[in-house]
Design a protein around this motif. Sequence first.
Motif, PDB file in Angstrom:
ATOM      1  N   ILE A   1       0.877  -1.178   0.000  1.00 23.65           N
ATOM      2  CA  ILE A   1       0.000   0.000   0.000  1.00 23.65           C
ATOM      3  C   ILE A   1       0.911   1.224   0.000  1.00 23.65           C
ATOM      4  O   ILE A   1       1.686   1.430   0.948  1.00 23.65           O
ATOM      5  CB  ILE A   1      -0.949   0.016   1.213  1.00 23.65           C
ATOM      6  CG1 ILE A   1      -1.860  -1.227   1.189  1.00 23.65           C
ATOM      7  CG2 ILE A   1      -1.803   1.297   1.213  1.00 23.65           C
ATOM      8  CD1 ILE A   1      -2.807  -1.319   2.358  1.00 23.65           C
ATOM      9  N   GLY A   2       0.855   2.008  -1.065  1.00 19.98           N
ATOM     10  CA  GLY A   2       1.770   3.144  -1.190  1.00 19.98           C
ATOM     11  C   GLY A   2       3.207   2.632  -1.087  1.00 19.98           C
ATOM     12  O   GLY A   2       3.575   1.661  -1.744  1.00 19.98           O
TER      13      GLY A   2
ATOM     14  N   HIS B   1      -6.770   3.968  -1.058  1.00 17.58           N
ATOM     15  CA  HIS B   1      -5.623   3.206  -0.564  1.00 17.58           C
ATOM     16  C   HIS B   1      -6.012   1.985   0.256  1.00 17.58           C
ATOM     17  O   HIS B   1      -5.236   1.031   0.327  1.00 17.58           O
ATOM     18  CB  HIS B   1      -4.701   4.110   0.266  1.00 17.58           C
ATOM     19  CG  HIS B   1      -3.972   5.111  -0.563  1.00 17.58           C
ATOM     20  ND1 HIS B   1      -4.550   6.306  -0.954  1.00 17.58           N
ATOM     21  CD2 HIS B   1      -2.739   5.089  -1.122  1.00 17.58           C
ATOM     22  CE1 HIS B   1      -3.682   6.973  -1.695  1.00 17.58           C
ATOM     23  NE2 HIS B   1      -2.585   6.263  -1.811  1.00 17.58           N
TER      24      HIS B   1
END
Length: 323
Positions: A5-6, A127
Amino acid sequence: MTLTIGALRAEPGRKTRGCLPADIGTTTVDVPLILVCGSRPGPRVVITGGVHGGEFIGVDAATRLAGLLEPDEVAGQVVICPVANPPAVYGGRLNISPLDGVNINRVFPGDKDGGPTDRMAAWLFEHLVDGADAYVDLHSGGIDQRLLDFVGYRRTSDDELSAKIRAMAHAVGYERVIFGTSPDGGNSHAAANRRGIPSILVETGQLGDRDPATVSRLLDGLYRLLHHLGVIEAPQHLAPVAVRPRDWIWTGEVESPAAGLWHPDAVTGDEVTEGQTIGRIIDPADGAGLKVSAVSTGTIIYNMNGLTVRPGTHLAAIATPHD
Ligand SMILES: [Zn+2]
């Protein structure tokens, strides 16, 4: 499968703790995230706390769960965000953000071109929520709210999805499982349901409670839910359910007709009938009282404990069993 995530990554069998920056227009906030990537395949479960300020139980329970969950006892992936709305959580004790006065739980799935709170909501969906196989949002009665623990869910037009959502809601093990009849509105779980993601709201504690026993009650419920979803076996974490979960339906919400001083006659846990006087709003200037009546029959699930209210303040929410 690696969980990414990111800029945060967790390989299978690993747990990663960190923050991701969320640009919400007027400022950038750090969103804390714990990624638990199980060593076996399974669903991705996303858990958020701290969508509102002043609701401490979910923030604490999510943080404790993040510390307790071991990747080798997890099938699938668990993404935990203990403080989903940092401006509201750190900058105030209310359900609105001090940046723009917006209640984020009325604007999901957000708007990445909107104001700070709309952008925060859009960031969380992009996200976290959009990648989930199941999503749980943790709330509490606010600092000036008395509340009975409950799990909230929505019925949708998709029967299979609705059945999954209802099963998740019952798996938490709380006595009251209260549903709304449509997935409309800007609540996180409703917006997720509209995208086909099974999602529930869990409300635990009241009045700014941070009592460890209340946190444990929620943790027990989260373990039961993760077990139901096939994420953990771990019988040592599973507390027996002391009550039989039961479906309830919302019947009405009472809003303050004026600014003034709220003096309730009926409070959380009381049974009321439609038209019954449940309190008065006193005008501090002349002492005159304005009667407030129940809009429906049922049990008050949460009510305003605070003295000062303004037009539109939620004074009471009423639900009734629906088996
Ligand atoms: Zn809340």
